[in-house]
Design an enzyme around this catalytic site. Structure first.
Site, PDB file in Angstrom:
ATOM      1  N   ASP A 209       0.832  -1.193   0.000  1.00  0.00           N
ATOM      2  CA  ASP A 209       0.000   0.000   0.000  1.00  0.00           C
ATOM      3  C   ASP A 209       0.873   1.252   0.000  1.00  0.00           C
ATOM      4  O   ASP A 209       1.879   1.323   0.712  1.00  0.00           O
ATOM      5  CB  ASP A 209      -0.882  -0.028   1.255  1.00  0.00           C
ATOM      6  CG  ASP A 209      -1.884   1.099   1.304  1.00  0.00           C
ATOM      7  OD1 ASP A 209      -2.745   1.159   0.410  1.00  0.00           O
ATOM      8  OD2 ASP A 209      -1.817   1.910   2.244  1.00  0.00           O
ATOM      9  N   GLU A 282       1.602  -0.505  -5.162  1.00  0.00           N
ATOM     10  CA  GLU A 282       0.602   0.519  -5.403  1.00  0.00           C
ATOM     11  C   GLU A 282       1.347   1.853  -5.411  1.00  0.00           C
ATOM     12  O   GLU A 282       1.590   2.451  -4.368  1.00  0.00           O
ATOM     13  CB  GLU A 282      -0.481   0.541  -4.313  1.00  0.00           C
ATOM     14  CG  GLU A 282      -1.568   1.566  -4.639  1.00  0.00           C
ATOM     15  CD  GLU A 282      -2.246   2.164  -3.415  1.00  0.00           C
ATOM     16  OE1 GLU A 282      -3.390   2.636  -3.544  1.00  0.00           O
ATOM     17  OE2 GLU A 282      -1.626   2.201  -2.334  1.00  0.00           O
TER      18      GLU A 282
END
Length: 557
Positions: A209, A282
């Site tokens: 993330d 990401e």
């Protein structure tokens, strides 16, 4: 699972948002046991791996992206034993398992942050986070002008143990998500241990993330962004091609060079494990040549192709982003990844039919201008996915897109839970609309999501018509389209192929050959005559050898 030879270069990876996938105990919240019960359906769909959004111990202020314990399961989702059962079952079915890792920040309830609050300024514990003295005569102003991705300021002032106003801490997201200081060796060592914990359990990799975050520019300078917007990449609009040739100056909290040292270290750790474990980034970074830095041979294996996700349904734009993607990732020896939906963006069955600007993360709701025609949206989504799954490389699917699920627009205001909704005083709807629990059986409680009527976000009545059991066996259903596309993708080795563009079909058509398959996508409104060759797949029923608008076809070359 087949072999261990760089499976990630060609894999179709299915994202599971655990709270919205399947609920085994009827409490209205999806869980690990629910995931285990539905794995056979994913095997039948034909995917290669699953990626699970966070299931860790968390107060759930940001749906689990606020982690309070990286090495345990939140009771909402089950136990470590439930995870092990799920992992074993997935592996037995030939499905690899990737888990989410959230390294930029923790929950404010994490013991590390609680210790930092208790220890006070200048302590070793505060040095693990981004604590700073405020500006102004009495430190009453934040250390700089940075803003949160979720809206509002990115700094919160604490009250010290003696009751006086104290230091400020950085949170690029919600106030309950304090940023870690990744220049601190202690933090790096903790995450090596966290990675090892899950690798030892047998996971096949990590989706990281905010992989472009973690390192902040020295001195934490003020930032004056060139455009308005709250996206993690600086505010790209979904209705404009997301390709540029010159990298913009990065925000002082995104895409700093120091992040690459972290991933080189992690790659070395993963390389000590058997089975080709992977890291997927990401990274909301522009242009694609910059994204490719995350997947150089000694760093991560994949990076999400957000430029592709943000490209409109337009032949010229698609041609451009596909070429740019293959060139950028190919230059560093990495596969391109392709993705159209995830838990942070408007579902592409709605997004591709929006007629007004929609910034990433803002979401859509009843008062959003340019709301989509659902029929047009689904038609374009089916065509777009049919194009995507014919491209070489690895593809990501988001749960429910194989059912043709649209964004849920009419969620009641009092049901919304995304921090963006609250931090912007209800100006942005946020991401709840793409996170509504998915339908499995039309005539079951909560449409088969769980054994009760409970559902943590309300499901619309039209979910009954989109339930999986209604679509199975219907050759015109979106589920059968996806299943056939994945089957043909494997049979024709499209993921290992190459794109050879074909001319002569007009400005609204993107046409290419990949191995022994010709792919023709009509993004316009005028029908196009098809060449010879058996029709292998069509996103819409055809009338003879004519390709209507918003339709993609695969032909035998």
């Amino acid at each position: 699972m087949t072999g261990n030879t760089e499976w990630w270069r060609t894999a179709v990876i299915y994202q599971i948002y655990p709270r919205s996938f399947a609920d085994a105990n009827g409490d209205g919240m999806g869980d690990l046991a629910g995931i285990t019960s539905r794995l056979p359906a994913l095997e039948q769909l034909g995917i290669d791996a699953i990626w699970l959004s966070p299931f860790y111990t968390s107060p759930q202020r940001d749906a689990g992206y606020d982690v309070a314990d990286y090495c345990d399961i939140d009771p909402l989702f089950g136990t470590l034993a439930d995870f092990d059962v799920m992992l074993t079952q997935a592996h037995d079915l030939g499905i690899r398992v990737i888990v989410d890792l959230v390294p930029n920040h923790t929950s404010s309830e994490h013991p590390w942050f609680q210790a930092a609050l208790a220890a006070g300024p200048g302590s070793e514990e505060r040095g693990r986070y981004m604590f700073r003295e405020g500006k102004g005569d009495n430190g009453e102003l934040p250390p700089n002008n940075w803003e949160s991705v979720f809206g509002g300021g990115a700094w919160t002032r604490v009250t010290e143990a003696d009751g006086t106003p104290g230091q400020w801490y950085l949170h690029l997201f919600d106030t309950t998500q304090p940023d870690l200081d990744w220049d601190n060796p202690w933090v790096r060592e903790q995450f090596r241990d966290i990675l090892s914990f899950w690798l030892d359990r047998g996971v096949d990799g990590f989706r990281v993330d905010v992989a472009h975050g973690m390192i902040k520019a020295a001195g934490l300078p003020d930032y004056f962004p060139p455009v308005e917007g709250g996206s993690m990449g600086g505010g790209s609009a979904t209705l404009e091609p997301a390709i540029s040739t010159e990298p913009p100056a990065p925000a002082p909290y995104w895409a700093q060079d120091g992040v690459h040292d972290i991933y080189r270290d992690w790659r070395e750790l993963l390389n000590t494990y058997p089975g080709d474990r992977i890291l997927a980034a990401e990274a909301w970074v522009d242009p694609l040549s910059q994204v490719a830095k995350w997947v150089r041979p000694d760093e991560m294996h994949q990076a999400f192709n957000f430029a592709y996700l943000e490209t409109p349904w337009n032949a010229a734009a698609l041609h451009s982003v596909i070429d740019a993607s293959l060139e950028a990732f190919g230059a560093v020896g990495a596969p391109s990844t392709w993705v159209l939906s995830n838990h942070d963006v408007v579902r592409h069955a709605s997004r591709l039919a929006l007629t007004a600007e929609n910034l990433q993360g803002h979401g859509i709701g009843p008062k959003t201008p340019g709301l989509p025609d659902p029929v047009v949206g689904l038609r374009r989504a089916r065509a777009a996915t049919s194009l995507m799954l014919a491209l070489p490389g690895s593809s990501y699917l988001y749960q429910g897109e194989e059912l043709g699920l649209p964004e849920v627009i009419d969620l009641p205001d009092d049901a919304r839970q995304d921090p963006t909704w609250f931090r912007t005083n209800h100006e942005r709807y946020g991401r709840d609309g793409c996170r509504v629990p998915i339908p499995w059986e039309a005539n079951s409680p909560s449409y088969g999501f769980g054994p009760s009527e409970q559902s943590w976000l309300p499901q619309p009545t039209e979910w009954a018509d989109l339930a999986r059991d209604v679509q199975i066996g219907d050759p015109n259903s979106t589920l059968e389209l996806y299943t056939l596309a994945l089957k043909l993708r494997r049979e024709h080795n499209l993921a290992l192929g190459a794109v050879e563009w074909l001319d002569g079909y007009g400005a609204d058509v993107a046409a290419f050959r990949n191995g022994d398959v010709i792919v023709i996508a009509n993004t316009g409104t005028e029908p196009v005559d098809l060449p010879g060759g058996d029709i292998l797949l069509s996103s819409e029923p055809l009338d003879g050898r004519v390709l209507p608008g918003d339709t993609t076809v695969w032909l035998a070359a």
